[in-house]
Design an enzyme around this catalytic site. Structure first.
Site, PDB file in Angstrom:
ATOM      1  N   ILE A  49      14.668 -29.244  -7.415  1.00  0.00           N
ATOM      2  CA  ILE A  49      15.006 -27.813  -6.612  1.00  0.00           C
ATOM      3  C   ILE A  49      15.794 -26.927  -7.582  1.00  0.00           C
ATOM      4  O   ILE A  49      16.369 -26.052  -7.004  1.00  0.00           O
ATOM      5  CB  ILE A  49      15.881 -28.131  -5.215  1.00  0.00           C
ATOM      6  CG1 ILE A  49      17.132 -28.831  -5.587  1.00  0.00           C
ATOM      7  CG2 ILE A  49      14.861 -28.908  -4.383  1.00  0.00           C
ATOM      8  CD1 ILE A  49      17.953 -29.040  -4.455  1.00  0.00           C
ATOM      9  N   SER A  50      16.055 -27.184  -8.771  1.00  0.00           N
ATOM     10  CA  SER A  50      16.649 -26.578  -9.844  1.00  0.00           C
ATOM     11  C   SER A  50      15.819 -25.363 -10.291  1.00  0.00           C
ATOM     12  O   SER A  50      14.660 -25.735 -10.900  1.00  0.00           O
ATOM     13  CB  SER A  50      17.071 -27.452 -11.027  1.00  0.00           C
ATOM     14  OG  SER A  50      17.667 -26.409 -12.320  1.00  0.00           O
ATOM     15  N   PRO A  51      16.264 -24.122 -10.317  1.00  0.00           N
ATOM     16  CA  PRO A  51      15.294 -23.177 -10.769  1.00  0.00           C
ATOM     17  C   PRO A  51      15.218 -23.085 -12.311  1.00  0.00           C
ATOM     18  O   PRO A  51      14.193 -22.565 -12.618  1.00  0.00           O
ATOM     19  CB  PRO A  51      16.097 -21.796 -10.263  1.00  0.00           C
ATOM     20  CG  PRO A  51      17.597 -22.234 -10.191  1.00  0.00           C
ATOM     21  CD  PRO A  51      17.424 -23.691  -9.609  1.00  0.00           C
TER      22      PRO A  51
END
Length: 199
Positions: free
Chosen positions: A11-13
């Site tokens: 979920i880390s951009p």
């Protein structure tokens, strides 16, 4: 042969903005990669970080500008405020762990597909149908999404402990076999220079 332990969250951009560069440079320099998905919010809490929603507005606004700029420089589409974020990263992380243990497909592609679903395609990567589709697209059996979940959960927790103990504090975070540490996709050039023996 050089090795990189890759600590990240689906979920880390900034994990998304890594794209396939890590895999490309590992191939170019004969390095291997171990993928270590972890609980990024847990990592923040353990190492003095603050989840994005709790940061000062100045930091939140800068983060959004930085995401837009980094995506443009990488030539990658991005929705800086995706519909399904934050979401539960554990199911996607378990699938990555199971896929790495299975070894039949392309783990790097799987990570790239899952992060793209979150940050460019408005899909919820906590959902089984999304995860199964990403597994199939990456050369794995979709049923891996449901296999070995207890072992994957244990590995997911262990990855967080290992990250804390080895000096990581954000994602993506790259640690080489020489204990050289690189934080963020904007340090990939530095990691490549290290793998090339320049630094």
């Amino acid at each position: 042969m050089a090795h990189v332990d890759y600590f990240f969250s689906p979920i880390s951009p900034f994990t998304y903005l890594t794209g396939t560069r890590l895999e490309d440079m590992a191939k170019a320099h004969g390095a291997t990669i171990t993928y270590k998905p972890l609980d990024i919010m847990g990592l923040f809490g353990r190492t003095g970080g603050v989840p994005p929603k709790d940061r000062h507005p100045n930091r939140q606004e800068y983060r959004l500008q930085e995401l837009r700029r980094r995506a443009a420089l990488a030539g990658m589409p991005i929705n800086i405020k995706p519909m399904f974020w934050p979401t539960n990263a554990a199911p996607a992380s378990y699938a990555i762990i199971a896929a790495q243990a299975d070894g039949s497909g392309d783990v790097g592609k799987l990570v790239n597909r899952l992060t793209a679903c979150c940050w460019a395609e408005e899909k919820d990567i906590s959902q089984d149908d999304v995860i199964r589709a990403c597994l199939t697209e990456s050369g794995f059996d979709a049923d891996l999404a449901d296999k070995g979940m207890m072992a994957s959960a244990d590995t997911f927790a262990a990855n967080l402990e290992e990250a804390v103990n080895r000096g990581a504090f954000g994602a993506p975070f790259y640690i080489t076999d020489a204990d050289e540490r690189f934080w963020g996709q904007d340090r990939l050039d530095d990691l490549e220079a290290h793998l090339a023996g320049k630094i």
